[in-house]
Design a protein around this motif. Structure first.
Motif, PDB file in Angstrom:
ATOM      1  N   UNK A   8      38.640 -48.630  38.370  1.00  0.00           N
ATOM      2  CA  UNK A   8      39.837 -49.182  37.739  1.00  0.00           C
ATOM      3  C   UNK A   8      40.418 -50.259  38.655  1.00  0.00           C
ATOM      4  N   UNK A   9      40.595 -51.460  38.100  1.00  0.00           N
ATOM      5  CA  UNK A   9      41.116 -52.588  38.874  1.00  0.00           C
ATOM      6  C   UNK A   9      42.596 -52.780  38.557  1.00  0.00           C
ATOM      7  N   UNK A  10      43.405 -52.903  39.599  1.00  0.00           N
ATOM      8  CA  UNK A  10      44.855 -53.032  39.460  1.00  0.00           C
ATOM      9  C   UNK A  10      45.311 -54.297  40.185  1.00  0.00           C
ATOM     10  N   UNK A  11      46.220 -55.035  39.587  1.00  0.00           N
ATOM     11  CA  UNK A  11      46.680 -56.289  40.182  1.00  0.00           C
ATOM     12  C   UNK A  11      47.443 -56.077  41.494  1.00  0.00           C
ATOM     13  N   UNK A  12      47.354 -57.084  42.350  1.00  0.00           N
ATOM     14  CA  UNK A  12      48.141 -57.121  43.588  1.00  0.00           C
ATOM     15  C   UNK A  12      49.279 -58.128  43.504  1.00  0.00           C
ATOM     16  N   UNK A  45      40.085 -46.539  42.500  1.00  0.00           N
ATOM     17  CA  UNK A  45      41.037 -47.613  42.234  1.00  0.00           C
ATOM     18  C   UNK A  45      40.824 -48.737  43.243  1.00  0.00           C
ATOM     19  N   UNK A  46      40.795 -49.958  42.736  1.00  0.00           N
ATOM     20  CA  UNK A  46      40.673 -51.111  43.613  1.00  0.00           C
ATOM     21  C   UNK A  46      41.707 -52.152  43.227  1.00  0.00           C
ATOM     22  N   UNK A  47      41.993 -53.067  44.133  1.00  0.00           N
ATOM     23  CA  UNK A  47      42.895 -54.185  43.857  1.00  0.00           C
ATOM     24  C   UNK A  47      42.474 -55.357  44.734  1.00  0.00           C
ATOM     25  N   UNK A  48      42.842 -56.572  44.363  1.00  0.00           N
ATOM     26  CA  UNK A  48      42.429 -57.736  45.155  1.00  0.00           C
ATOM     27  C   UNK A  48      42.810 -57.649  46.630  1.00  0.00           C
ATOM     28  N   UNK A  49      43.995 -57.134  46.933  1.00  0.00           N
ATOM     29  CA  UNK A  49      44.443 -57.068  48.324  1.00  0.00           C
ATOM     30  C   UNK A  49      44.267 -55.696  48.950  1.00  0.00           C
ATOM     31  N   UNK A  80      46.375 -44.095  44.576  1.00  0.00           N
ATOM     32  CA  UNK A  80      46.906 -45.317  43.985  1.00  0.00           C
ATOM     33  C   UNK A  80      47.581 -46.197  45.030  1.00  0.00           C
ATOM     34  N   UNK A  81      48.226 -45.575  45.991  1.00  0.00           N
ATOM     35  CA  UNK A  81      48.930 -46.326  47.030  1.00  0.00           C
ATOM     36  C   UNK A  81      48.006 -46.836  48.125  1.00  0.00           C
ATOM     37  N   UNK A  82      46.734 -46.485  48.016  1.00  0.00           N
ATOM     38  CA  UNK A  82      45.752 -46.922  49.014  1.00  0.00           C
ATOM     39  C   UNK A  82      44.487 -47.403  48.307  1.00  0.00           C
ATOM     40  N   UNK A  83      44.663 -48.366  47.406  1.00  0.00           N
ATOM     41  CA  UNK A  83      43.528 -48.865  46.641  1.00  0.00           C
ATOM     42  C   UNK A  83      42.483 -49.499  47.559  1.00  0.00           C
ATOM     43  N   UNK A  85      40.052 -52.261  48.832  1.00  0.00           N
ATOM     44  CA  UNK A  85      39.960 -53.725  48.699  1.00  0.00           C
ATOM     45  C   UNK A  85      38.692 -54.092  47.931  1.00  0.00           C
ATOM     46  N   UNK A  86      38.766 -55.085  47.087  1.00  0.00           N
ATOM     47  CA  UNK A  86      37.618 -55.468  46.273  1.00  0.00           C
ATOM     48  C   UNK A  86      36.395 -55.782  47.134  1.00  0.00           C
ATOM     49  N   UNK A  87      36.622 -56.366  48.300  1.00  0.00           N
ATOM     50  CA  UNK A  87      35.505 -56.733  49.171  1.00  0.00           C
ATOM     51  C   UNK A  87      34.701 -55.514  49.633  1.00  0.00           C
ATOM     52  N   UNK A  88      35.322 -54.330  49.582  1.00  0.00           N
ATOM     53  CA  UNK A  88      34.647 -53.119  50.057  1.00  0.00           C
ATOM     54  C   UNK A  88      33.955 -52.346  48.937  1.00  0.00           C
ATOM     55  N   UNK A  89      34.009 -52.863  47.718  1.00  0.00           N
ATOM     56  CA  UNK A  89      33.440 -52.168  46.561  1.00  0.00           C
ATOM     57  C   UNK A  89      31.976 -52.553  46.371  1.00  0.00           C
ATOM     58  N   UNK A  90      31.149 -51.555  46.070  1.00  0.00           N
ATOM     59  CA  UNK A  90      29.723 -51.763  45.800  1.00  0.00           C
ATOM     60  C   UNK A  90      29.471 -51.541  44.312  1.00  0.00           C
TER      61      UNK A  90
END
Length: 202
Positions: A8-12, A45-49, A80-83, A85-90
Motif C-alpha cells: 500500500x502506497x501512501x503520500x508524503x 506500507x510505503x511512502x515516497x519519503x 503506518x507511522x514508520x512506512x 521508503x520506496x527506495x527500500x522496496x523490492x
C-alpha cells in the motif's frame, strides 16, 4: 509468502497550492487494508519519503469501524507511522501495489520514478496495479518495457473534474486528475456518487 503480499502506497506530501494542509485519506488506507487481511494477504506500507505520512485531518473519523479498529491497533499504528521508503522496496516481494488516495498523492506519486518502476515491474510479472480516488495519480507516468504507458487503452477511474470543482479545489491542485488520465491514453469512466453534493470543502 511473496504471492500473498500487497504493497500500500501512501503520500508524503502535505500542502495544497493554496497553503492549506492535506495528506492521505484514512479510510482509503484502512478499508482496503481490512479487505486484504480478511482475504489472508500480508500488507506493507510505503511512502515516497518513508517514516510517518501526513494525514488529511478531514478524513480522521473514528465513527468508521475500519478506521477505528486500525487506528486503535498499536502494531498497525506503528507500522503506518514508520512506512518503508520506496527506495527500500523490492517489487519481487509483492503480488499487487495499491495507491491510497488523498490530495497529496497528486504531487509525489506521479513524479517518483522509483515508484513508477516498481508498479511496472509488479504488473509485468503478472501482478496487479490498483488505486482509489486521488491515488490514481500514481498510475500516471508508468512506462512498460515496450515504452507504452500503462494507462494506454485501459479503462480507469479517479477523482473527477466535477468533484474537484464541487469542493472548490481546482486551483489548489497541480492539475486535474481526470484530464491527465485521459492525456495518457486512459479510457476514463466517472463513478456515480449519491453524496457528491455533500462532499466537504476546505
Amino acid at each position: 509468502m511473496k504471492d500473498k503480499k500487497v504493497l500500500i502506497v501512501i503520500t508524503s506530501h502535505n500542502t495544497l497550492n493554496d497553503g492549506k494542509q492535506t495528506g492521505y485519506w484514512l479510510g482509503e488506507v484502512t478499508h482496503f487494508y481490512h479487505i486484504l487481511r480478511e482475504a489472508g494477504y500480508e500488507v506493507d506500507f510505503t511512502s515516497p519519503k518513508g517514516s510517518q505520512p501526513p494525514l488529511d485531518q478531514r478524513s480522521y473519523d473514528l465513527r468508521d469501524k475500519d478506521n477505528r479498529q486500525f487506528w486503535e491497533d498499536k502494531r498497525l499504528h506503528s507500522q503506518l507511522n514508520n512506512t518503508i521508503p520506496i527506495e527500500a522496496v523490492n517489487a519481487e516481494d509483492y503480488i499487487a501495489i495499491y495507491y491510497a488516495g488523498g490530495h497529496g498523492a497528486m504531487w509525489d506519486f506521479p513524479s517518483n520514478e522509483r515508484l513508477a518502476q516498481l508498479a511496472a515491474q509488479i504488473y509485468e510479472k503478472g501482478g496487479f496495479v490498483c488505486a482509489v480516488c486521488h491515488g490514481s495519480a500514481g498510475l500516471l507516468n508508468i512506462k512498460l518495457a515496450n515504452g507504452r504507458s500503462l494507462l494506454d487503452g485501459k479503462t480507469v477511474t479517479g477523482f473527477a473534474n466535477l468533484e474537484e470543482k464541487l469542493i472548490r479545489l481546482t486551483k489548489a491542485v497541480p492539475y486535474l486528475l481526470e484530464d491527465e488520465l485521459k492525456n495518457q491514453g486512459a479510457i476514463y469512466k466517472r463513478g456515480i456518487l449519491p453524496g457528491l453534493a455533500r462532499l466537504k470543502t476546505y
